[in-house]
Design a protein around this motif. Structure first.
Motif, PDB file in Angstrom:
ATOM      1  N   THR A 105      42.363  22.736  55.650  1.00 16.25           N
ATOM      2  CA  THR A 105      43.571  22.513  54.849  1.00 16.25           C
ATOM      3  C   THR A 105      43.672  23.581  53.769  1.00 16.25           C
ATOM      4  O   THR A 105      42.709  24.291  53.473  1.00 16.25           O
ATOM      5  N   VAL A 106      44.866  23.632  53.187  1.00 16.13           N
ATOM      6  CA  VAL A 106      45.120  24.552  52.079  1.00 16.13           C
ATOM      7  C   VAL A 106      44.086  24.322  50.969  1.00 16.13           C
ATOM      8  O   VAL A 106      43.451  25.249  50.467  1.00 16.13           O
ATOM      9  N   ILE A 156      44.447  25.639  40.529  1.00 18.05           N
ATOM     10  CA  ILE A 156      44.970  26.932  40.995  1.00 18.05           C
ATOM     11  C   ILE A 156      46.186  26.750  41.902  1.00 18.05           C
ATOM     12  O   ILE A 156      47.173  27.474  41.786  1.00 18.05           O
ATOM     13  N   LEU A 157      46.138  25.751  42.779  1.00 20.51           N
ATOM     14  CA  LEU A 157      47.276  25.509  43.671  1.00 20.51           C
ATOM     15  C   LEU A 157      48.515  25.085  42.881  1.00 20.51           C
ATOM     16  O   LEU A 157      49.643  25.400  43.271  1.00 20.51           O
ATOM     17  N   LYS A 162      51.596  21.420  49.246  1.00 20.85           N
ATOM     18  CA  LYS A 162      51.186  21.659  50.637  1.00 20.85           C
ATOM     19  C   LYS A 162      49.669  21.644  50.774  1.00 20.85           C
ATOM     20  O   LYS A 162      49.126  22.187  51.725  1.00 20.85           O
ATOM     21  N   LYS A 163      48.987  20.998  49.836  1.00 17.00           N
ATOM     22  CA  LYS A 163      47.519  21.081  49.838  1.00 17.00           C
ATOM     23  C   LYS A 163      46.883  20.451  51.069  1.00 17.00           C
ATOM     24  O   LYS A 163      45.772  20.817  51.444  1.00 17.00           O
ATOM     25  N   SER A 164      47.603  19.534  51.728  1.00 13.71           N
ATOM     26  CA  SER A 164      47.026  18.892  52.914  1.00 13.71           C
ATOM     27  C   SER A 164      47.442  19.566  54.223  1.00 13.71           C
ATOM     28  O   SER A 164      46.999  19.171  55.298  1.00 13.71           O
ATOM     29  N   PHE A 165      48.304  20.583  54.122  1.00 13.25           N
ATOM     30  CA  PHE A 165      48.691  21.321  55.334  1.00 13.25           C
ATOM     31  C   PHE A 165      47.488  22.096  55.850  1.00 13.25           C
ATOM     32  O   PHE A 165      46.651  22.561  55.068  1.00 13.25           O
ATOM     33  N   LEU A 166      47.429  22.284  57.171  1.00 12.59           N
ATOM     34  CA  LEU A 166      46.417  23.186  57.717  1.00 12.59           C
ATOM     35  C   LEU A 166      46.855  24.629  57.469  1.00 12.59           C
ATOM     36  O   LEU A 166      48.057  24.922  57.396  1.00 12.59           O
ATOM     37  N   GLY A 167      45.900  25.516  57.361  1.00 13.58           N
ATOM     38  CA  GLY A 167      46.209  26.938  57.193  1.00 13.58           C
ATOM     39  C   GLY A 167      47.185  27.424  58.247  1.00 13.58           C
ATOM     40  O   GLY A 167      48.125  28.171  57.962  1.00 13.58           O
ATOM     41  N   SER A 168      46.980  26.936  59.495  1.00 14.39           N
ATOM     42  CA  SER A 168      47.812  27.373  60.620  1.00 14.39           C
ATOM     43  C   SER A 168      49.260  26.889  60.503  1.00 14.39           C
ATOM     44  O   SER A 168      50.147  27.410  61.172  1.00 14.39           O
TER      45      SER A 168
END
Ligand SMILES: Nc1ncnc2c1ncn2[C@@H]1O[C@H](COP(=O)(O)OP(=O)(O)OP(=O)(O)O)[C@@H](O)[C@H]1O
Ligand SMILES: [Mg+2]
Length: 245
Positions: free
Chosen positions: A97-98, A123-124, A132-138
């Motif tokens: 995740t992000v 920082i986020l 979007k902290k729970s989004f996957l990097g992809s």
């Protein structure tokens, strides 16, 4: 207040076989400055970043960070000392995740996951990715991936942040957002070196500009000096940008 020299590069050369990707490059960066490095494709900009940050060993020359010789230091040691960088080809971890991506950066300074997570969230929030902290990097757009990479770099709590083409391939709105973020980072007292092709952005954010061509530094000056230099126009900008100026 007197500013101190953050980075000093002296006589730096890097050869790949018979090709001098960097040749006898000298420059320095004062604390709190934003210095842009521009030049045509293959000029040696990323190689210079790699030599400064310990990803490549220069063949000759010296790199000093706040007076300390770091020329032979490995990348992890350079990062530990306080130089963080992003990559031209984004290096976020796709199946994390992000938040997890940023925590990996923060763990350089914290041994426990709790404080590292707290720092990552702070920082986020600063970089505008907290929602979007729970989004996957992809799952991120290219612009958000670039923003995440900047967040990961900030999580290592650097004194010098080096961004390699954070604006490439972005829309006008995304470009404006990342420029605002860079200014916000600078306003916090960070020193930045930025490799950038988007000249309008270079003109707006840079205190000084260094121009590379075929591995050599061909000029260094204020943004307005650089865009009006005949040699730079011929090597890189072309007549199109001159018309704009
Ligand atoms: N690992 C490597 N092995 C061999 N040659 C390399 C390597 N890295 C870079 N080069 C060469 O060194 C030169 C400078 O490359 P570099 O990537 O530093 O340019 P750049 O200014 O970052 O270009 P761009 O704007 O396209 O990103 C190029 O000719 C490139 O092909
Ligand atoms: Mg490059």
């Amino acid at each position: 207040m007197d500013k101190s020299t953050c980075l000093e590069v002296k006589g730096l050369s890097k050869w790949f076989g018979g090709l001098a990707a960097n040749l006898d490059i000298d420059f320095s960066v004062e604390e709190g400055e934003i210095v842009s490095v521009i030049g045509p494709n293959g000029a040696g900009k990323s190689t210079l970043f790699n030599c400064i940050t310990g990803f490549y060993k220069p063949n000759s020359g010296k790199v000093s960070f706040f007076g300390k010789d770091i020329t032979k230091f490995r990348a992890d040691k350079v990062c530990n000392l306080g130089i963080a960088r992003t990559f031209q080809i984004v290096q976020v971890i796709s199946d994390m995740t992000v938040l997890e991506n940023v925590v990996t950066g923060a763990l350089l300074r914290y041994t426990r996951i709790g404080p590292a997570t707290e720092k990552a969230e702070e920082i986020l929030t600063f970089t505008g990715l907290i929602d979007k902290k729970s989004f996957l990097g992809s799952e991120l757009t290219i612009a958000d991936k670039k923003r995440l990479e900047v967040s990961m770099a900030l999580a290592t709590q650097p004194r010098l942040l080096m961004l390699d083409e954070s604006m490439a391939g972005l829309t006008i709105v995304e470009l404006r957002n990342i420029m605002n973020l860079i200014k916000k980072i600078r306003d916090q007292g960070m020193t930045l070196i930025v490799v950038e092709h988007v000249m309008e952005a270079v003109m707006e954010i840079s205190d000084r500009v260094i121009v590379l061509n075929s591995g050599k530094k061909i000029m260094e000056g204020l943004p307005k000096e650089v865009v009006s230099c005949q040699e730079v126009i011929q090597a890189y900008l072309g007549d199109k940008y001159r018309a704009v100026c």
